[in-house]
Design a protein around this motif. Structure first.
Motif, PDB file in Angstrom:
ATOM      1  N   VAL A 121      -6.853   2.474   6.560  1.00 30.15           N
ATOM      2  CA  VAL A 121      -6.184   2.357   5.264  1.00 30.15           C
ATOM      3  C   VAL A 121      -5.553   0.978   5.193  1.00 30.15           C
ATOM      4  N   GLU A 122      -5.040   0.620   4.021  1.00 31.49           N
ATOM      5  CA  GLU A 122      -4.346  -0.660   3.908  1.00 31.49           C
ATOM      6  C   GLU A 122      -3.027  -0.586   4.664  1.00 31.49           C
ATOM      7  N   PRO A 123      -2.796  -1.492   5.612  1.00 27.03           N
ATOM      8  CA  PRO A 123      -1.597  -1.402   6.460  1.00 27.03           C
ATOM      9  C   PRO A 123      -0.302  -1.581   5.678  1.00 27.03           C
ATOM     10  N   LEU A 124       0.714  -0.852   6.114  1.00 28.23           N
ATOM     11  CA  LEU A 124       2.064  -0.961   5.553  1.00 28.23           C
ATOM     12  C   LEU A 124       3.030  -0.808   6.721  1.00 28.23           C
ATOM     13  N   TRP A 125       3.664  -1.903   7.130  1.00 28.85           N
ATOM     14  CA  TRP A 125       4.460  -1.889   8.361  1.00 28.85           C
ATOM     15  C   TRP A 125       5.956  -1.949   8.092  1.00 28.85           C
ATOM     16  N   ALA A 157       0.840  -1.194   0.000  1.00 28.90           N
ATOM     17  CA  ALA A 157       0.000   0.000   0.000  1.00 28.90           C
ATOM     18  C   ALA A 157       0.868   1.233   0.000  1.00 28.90           C
ATOM     19  N   HIS A 179       2.115   3.277   6.831  1.00 24.89           N
ATOM     20  CA  HIS A 179       0.960   3.733   6.061  1.00 24.89           C
ATOM     21  C   HIS A 179       0.496   5.123   6.487  1.00 24.89           C
ATOM     22  N   ALA A 182       1.873   5.001   1.325  1.00 24.45           N
ATOM     23  CA  ALA A 182       1.769   5.708   2.594  1.00 24.45           C
ATOM     24  C   ALA A 182       1.031   7.025   2.406  1.00 24.45           C
TER      25      ALA A 182
END
Length: 205
Positions: free
Chosen positions: A70-74, A18, A121, A20
């Motif tokens: 939102v779509e997670p981005l770790w 995803a 994100h 950020a």
């Protein structure tokens, strides 16, 4: 051990799916329901609950600000001596309160050696003001949208307008979104360095 580490890196790479963006909020209006908000923003009720700890669907309070999922981005960080939630938020350019919430922590609970997740994100980039327009007598949302080359839907979302046909003279409206400098590359690989898992600059970008 090396095999386990490589497997872990592969999981991290696959999780990068995803873009950020700065966090967006919705202020609850009278008559709104969590189910209705989930449909409006194209997410699930469960995601709203995950992004807003303590939220009770049956007791949605008017005026409460909800973080829009939102779509997670770790990314991940191993806590080093001297690390604080404030310093990590500044280092990774994410909101401190959302970094803590993502890990169920209070600021004083950071423990050396612990691995915490970083909500990339919600990467903020360099602080920049979003463009605004002060409504004048006779202005319509449609005309403002044309002037700034945005859509009516975007103006409604950015300004949380319950009725797009009613704007008041003197009302300050957000008329554009500002993107900060590029966040962590979505093609990035990861490596271990100094006790931290860091992104390695992608040669494609």
């Amino acid at each position: 051990m090396k095999k386990m580490f490589l497997t872990f890196l592969a999981v991290l790479i696959l999780s990068v799916g995803a873009a950020a963006a700065a966090p967006q909020y919705h202020t609850v209006a009278r008559g709104e329901t969590l189910f209705g908000l989930a449909q409006r923003y194209g997410v699930t009720v469960a995601e709203f609950l995950e992004f807003n700890p303590g939220l009770i669907p049956e007791n949605l309070q008017v005026g409460r600000r909800l973080l829009i999922p939102v779509e997670p981005l770790w990314s991940y960080h191993v806590v080093q001596p001297g690390d604080t939630s404030r310093s990590l938020a500044a280092q990774y350019k994410v909101p401190e309160e959302l970094l803590l919430a993502a890990n169920g922590l209070a600021a004083k609970e950071l423990k050396e050696g612990a691995m915490i997740r970083i909500p990339i994100h919600f990467y903020l980039g360099e602080a920049q003001e979003r463009p605004t327009h002060t409504a004048e007598i006779g202005d319509t949302l449609y005309e403002i949208a044309l002037k700034y080359k945005v859509t009516l839907a975007q103006l409604v979302e950015w300004n949380n307008l319950p009725d797009p046909n009613q704007i008041m003279a003197g009302q300050v409206l957000v008329v554009g979104s500002v993107l900060g400098p590029p966040g962590p590359c979505l093609h990035s690989m990861f490596s271990s360095h100094g006790g931290q898992i860091r992104a390695v600059k992608c040669e494609q970008c």
